[in-house]
Design an enzyme around this catalytic site. Structure first.
Site, PDB file in Angstrom:
ATOM      1  N   CYS A  12      -5.672  -3.034   2.821  1.00 10.99           N
ATOM      2  CA  CYS A  12      -5.308  -2.953   4.230  1.00 10.99           C
ATOM      3  C   CYS A  12      -6.490  -3.136   5.180  1.00 10.99           C
ATOM      4  O   CYS A  12      -6.916  -4.247   5.412  1.00 10.99           O
ATOM      5  CB  CYS A  12      -4.552  -1.660   4.510  1.00 10.99           C
ATOM      6  SG  CYS A  12      -3.559  -1.721   6.034  1.00 10.99           S
ATOM      7  N   GLU A  55       0.824  -1.202   0.000  1.00 10.13           N
ATOM      8  CA  GLU A  55       0.000   0.000   0.000  1.00 10.13           C
ATOM      9  C   GLU A  55       0.866   1.263   0.000  1.00 10.13           C
ATOM     10  O   GLU A  55       1.830   1.370   0.757  1.00 10.13           O
ATOM     11  CB  GLU A  55      -0.895  -0.025   1.245  1.00 10.13           C
ATOM     12  CG  GLU A  55      -1.858   1.133   1.369  1.00 10.13           C
ATOM     13  CD  GLU A  55      -2.668   1.078   2.653  1.00 10.13           C
ATOM     14  OE1 GLU A  55      -3.696   1.756   2.722  1.00 10.13           O
ATOM     15  OE2 GLU A  55      -2.255   0.354   3.591  1.00 10.13           O
ATOM     16  N   LYS A  93     -10.396   2.412  -1.434  1.00  9.39           N
ATOM     17  CA  LYS A  93     -10.501   1.789  -0.111  1.00  9.39           C
ATOM     18  C   LYS A  93     -11.793   2.199   0.582  1.00  9.39           C
ATOM     19  O   LYS A  93     -12.097   3.386   0.706  1.00  9.39           O
ATOM     20  CB  LYS A  93      -9.283   2.194   0.723  1.00  9.39           C
ATOM     21  CG  LYS A  93      -9.143   1.487   2.055  1.00  9.39           C
ATOM     22  CD  LYS A  93      -7.820   1.896   2.684  1.00  9.39           C
ATOM     23  CE  LYS A  93      -7.524   1.192   3.991  1.00  9.39           C
ATOM     24  NZ  LYS A  93      -6.196   1.567   4.510  1.00  9.39           N
TER      25      LYS A  93
END
Length: 313
Positions: free
Chosen positions: A153, A43, A116
């Site tokens: 994540c 990331e 995200k």
């Protein structure tokens, strides 16, 4: 027999963006040299993990996707090597800012992007200061070698996105990530019990529950902001469709790991196990509420809460 050679990587990042991108390109080249078809990168590898604290100056790092030179470089590299990758960038879209993953096919085409959707916030991980939550649905991407699902994540702690991508036919789940010590810990190196093992176990659970391999790419090194530091513990890994680790990197070293997966054999295992046959989505409606409360037809969660309070439930 469909053999997929998948790679995960990890590296340290500095404030020299060109050096970081060159390092990421080198990892992709190394993976391709070992026969990798798909390469996972960590990331936000263009810079250090700037979310370690709140600093408005870092908004200048964001770029619209069509103006991001890193995406162009990684697209050219993918076409040169014939590999698939997903590139994590800080995206600016007008007045909104996103933590975005761009999926690049083996011919260099950018297939699209995922923003995200779960945004964490805590000391050392101040992401809500920087990122809007992604508004798009989860999507499985058809690449040259496999149908893949990508998440980022903090998404990894939630079973729902992994299941949705599996239902949409993803044959592999890929998680670029940035996770390490908690800055409040007395011993930031005691990560096995604090974060590292739960981090791996959560994603290995997604692999086993969905019968889909999972690949995670983390960063390494100590990174500092104005208020605290985080030690990123690496440990990037590949888990097979049963959740077993088949490759794991160290906590401090730059690494490239490549493993083979037999996608046809894994598909047969999914069919044999029967979990998709035996699902009961008609019983899962409480997942649409925030508190697990019962649902009323046509009502949104706030309306459901008000109705329960009115009825004395």
């Amino acid at each position: 027999m469909r053999i997929l050679r998948i790679a995960t990587t990890q590296m340290a990042c500095s404030w020299n963006t060109e050096k970081n991108v060159a390092c990421a390109q080198g990892l992709v080249r190394a993976a391709a040299a070992q026969g990798a078809h798909i390469v996972a990168l960590q990331e936000l590898f263009e810079t250090p993990y700037f979310c370690v604290d709140e600093n408005a100056e870092h908004f200048a790092l964001a770029r619209p996707l069509d103006e991001n030179s890193t995406l162009q470089k990684m697209s050219s590299l993918a076409a040169e090597l014939g590999v698939v990758t997903a590139v994590s960038v800080f995206e600016r879209a007008e007045n909104a800012y996103f933590n975005t993953l761009v999926v690049i096919d083996a011919d260099g085409r950018m297939l699209g992007s995922y923003r995200k959707s779960h945004i964490p916030h805590g000391k050392g991980y101040s992401e809500k200061f920087y990122f809007n939550p992604g508004e798009s649905s989860y999507r499985a991407w058809d690449t040259r070698y496999a149908r893949i699902g990508v998440l980022i994540c903090w998404d990894q702690w939630f079973p729902e996105p992994a299941r949705i991508l599996a239902l949409k036919g993803a044959e592999v789940l890929i998680y670029p990530t940035a996770i390490g010590s908690c800055p409040t810990d007395e011993d930031p190196h005691a990560t096995d019990t604090i974060a590292r093992k739960p981090w791996q176990n959560a994603m290995r659970g997604h692999a086993a529950a969905n019968i889909v391999p999972v690949v995670a790419a983390n960063r390494i090194g100590v990174e500092s902001g104005r208020t605290c530091s985080v030690r990123f513990f690496g440990s990037s890994f590949i888990a097979d469709h049963t959740g077993e680790l088949i490759a794991e990197a160290g906590e401090e070293s730059e690494e490239v790991l490549v493993r083979e997966l037999d996608l046809d054999a894994i598909r047969k295992h999914r069919i044999f196990w029967g979990i998709y046959r035996d699902r009961r989505p008609d019983l899962y409606k409480e997942l649409l509420s925030l508190d697990g409360g019962r649902l009323h037809a046509g009502a949104d969660p706030p309306a459901q809460r008000r109705r329960r309070m009115r009825d004395g439930d």
